[in-house]
Design a protein around this motif. Structure first.
Motif, mmCIF file in Angstrom:
data_model
loop_
_atom_site.group_PDB
_atom_site.id
_atom_site.type_symbol
_atom_site.label_atom_id
_atom_site.label_comp_id
_atom_site.label_asym_id
_atom_site.label_seq_id
_atom_site.Cartn_x
_atom_site.Cartn_y
_atom_site.Cartn_z
ATOM 1 N N GLU A 178 0.848 -1.191 0.000
ATOM 2 C CA GLU A 178 0.000 0.000 0.000
ATOM 3 C C GLU A 178 0.883 1.240 0.000
ATOM 4 N N ARG A 191 1.004 5.444 -15.782
ATOM 5 C CA ARG A 191 0.382 6.519 -14.995
ATOM 6 C C ARG A 191 1.212 6.724 -13.737
ATOM 7 N N ILE A 251 2.254 6.948 -9.808
ATOM 8 C CA ILE A 251 1.924 6.217 -8.576
ATOM 9 C C ILE A 251 1.532 7.254 -7.539
ATOM 10 N N ASP A 261 -2.662 3.814 -3.806
ATOM 11 C CA ASP A 261 -2.446 2.669 -4.678
ATOM 12 C C ASP A 261 -2.025 1.458 -3.851
ATOM 13 N N LEU A 274 -0.071 -1.927 -4.780
ATOM 14 C CA LEU A 274 0.707 -2.410 -5.916
ATOM 15 C C LEU A 274 1.387 -3.742 -5.627
ATOM 16 N N ASP A 295 -1.599 -2.371 -10.264
ATOM 17 C CA ASP A 295 -2.439 -1.911 -9.159
ATOM 18 C C ASP A 295 -3.421 -3.013 -8.743
ATOM 19 N N VAL A 305 0.869 -0.175 -13.991
ATOM 20 C CA VAL A 305 1.131 1.209 -13.642
ATOM 21 C C VAL A 305 2.507 1.618 -14.167
#
Length: 133
Positions: free
Chosen positions: A19, A79, A81, A85, A87, A113, A119
Motif C-alpha cells: 500500500e 500513470r 503512482i 495505490d 501495488l 495496481d 502502472v
C-alpha cells in the motif's frame, strides 16, 4: 557456476501487496535525498517493489545478493503512482548472457495496481559474478 539459460522467459510469483501511503513516500524521498510535499510518488519509487521482486527471484534461484552488481535500471510509466495505490510486482527474466565469467541478467518487473492494471514497468540489468549455491 553460471545461471541456467532456462530462466529466460520465466516469471516469478508477484510480491505481496504494497500500500502506497504518504508516510512511505515521504520516507522514500527522504532516504533518497529528496523531499515530498504530496501528490504523485517520485519517479524512482517503484524500486521499492522491484527490489522485493528481485530478492524473491534471487532467493528462489539461490543466488547470493552480494554476488550481484546492479548495472542499469529503467522505469516506463503508464500513470503516476499515488498514495492509496495498492501495488504488486511480478519479475520476469528477459535475457541472460555470459561474458567473461559473469552472468548478465536482464529482468523486467511489471508493477500493477489492485485492479491488475499495469502502472509501471521496470527493467534492470544485473551482473552476477558466479557462485550460485
Amino acid at each position: 557456476m553460471p545461471i541456467d539459460q532456462s530462466l529466460v522467459g520465466r516469471s516469478f510469483p508477484p510480491t505481496k501487496p504494497h500500500e502506497v501511503t504518504e508516510e512511505h513516500v515521504r520516507a522514500f524521498a527522504r532516504a533518497s535525498g529528496g523531499e515530498y510535499a504530496g501528490g504523485p510518488a517520485p519517479a524512482t519509487y517503484p524500486i521499492v517493489l522491484a527490489f522485493d521482486a528481485m530478492n524473491a527471484f534471487l532467493d528462489a534461484e539461490q543466488v547470493d545478493l552480494f554476488r550481484i552488481v546492479h548495472g542499469e535500471q529503467k522505469f516506463a510509466y503508464r500513470r503516476p503512482i499515488v498514495p492509496g495505490d495498492v501495488l504488486t510486482a511480478t519479475l520476469s527474466v528477459a535475457s541472460l548472457r555470459q561474458i567473461g565469467g559473469a552472468d548478465i541478467i536482464g529482468t523486467r518487473s511489471d508493477i500493477v495496481d489492485a485492479d491488475g492494471e499495469v502502472v509501471c514497468t521496470t527493467s534492470a540489468t544485473l551482473v552476477h559474478s558466479g557462485g550460485a549455491a
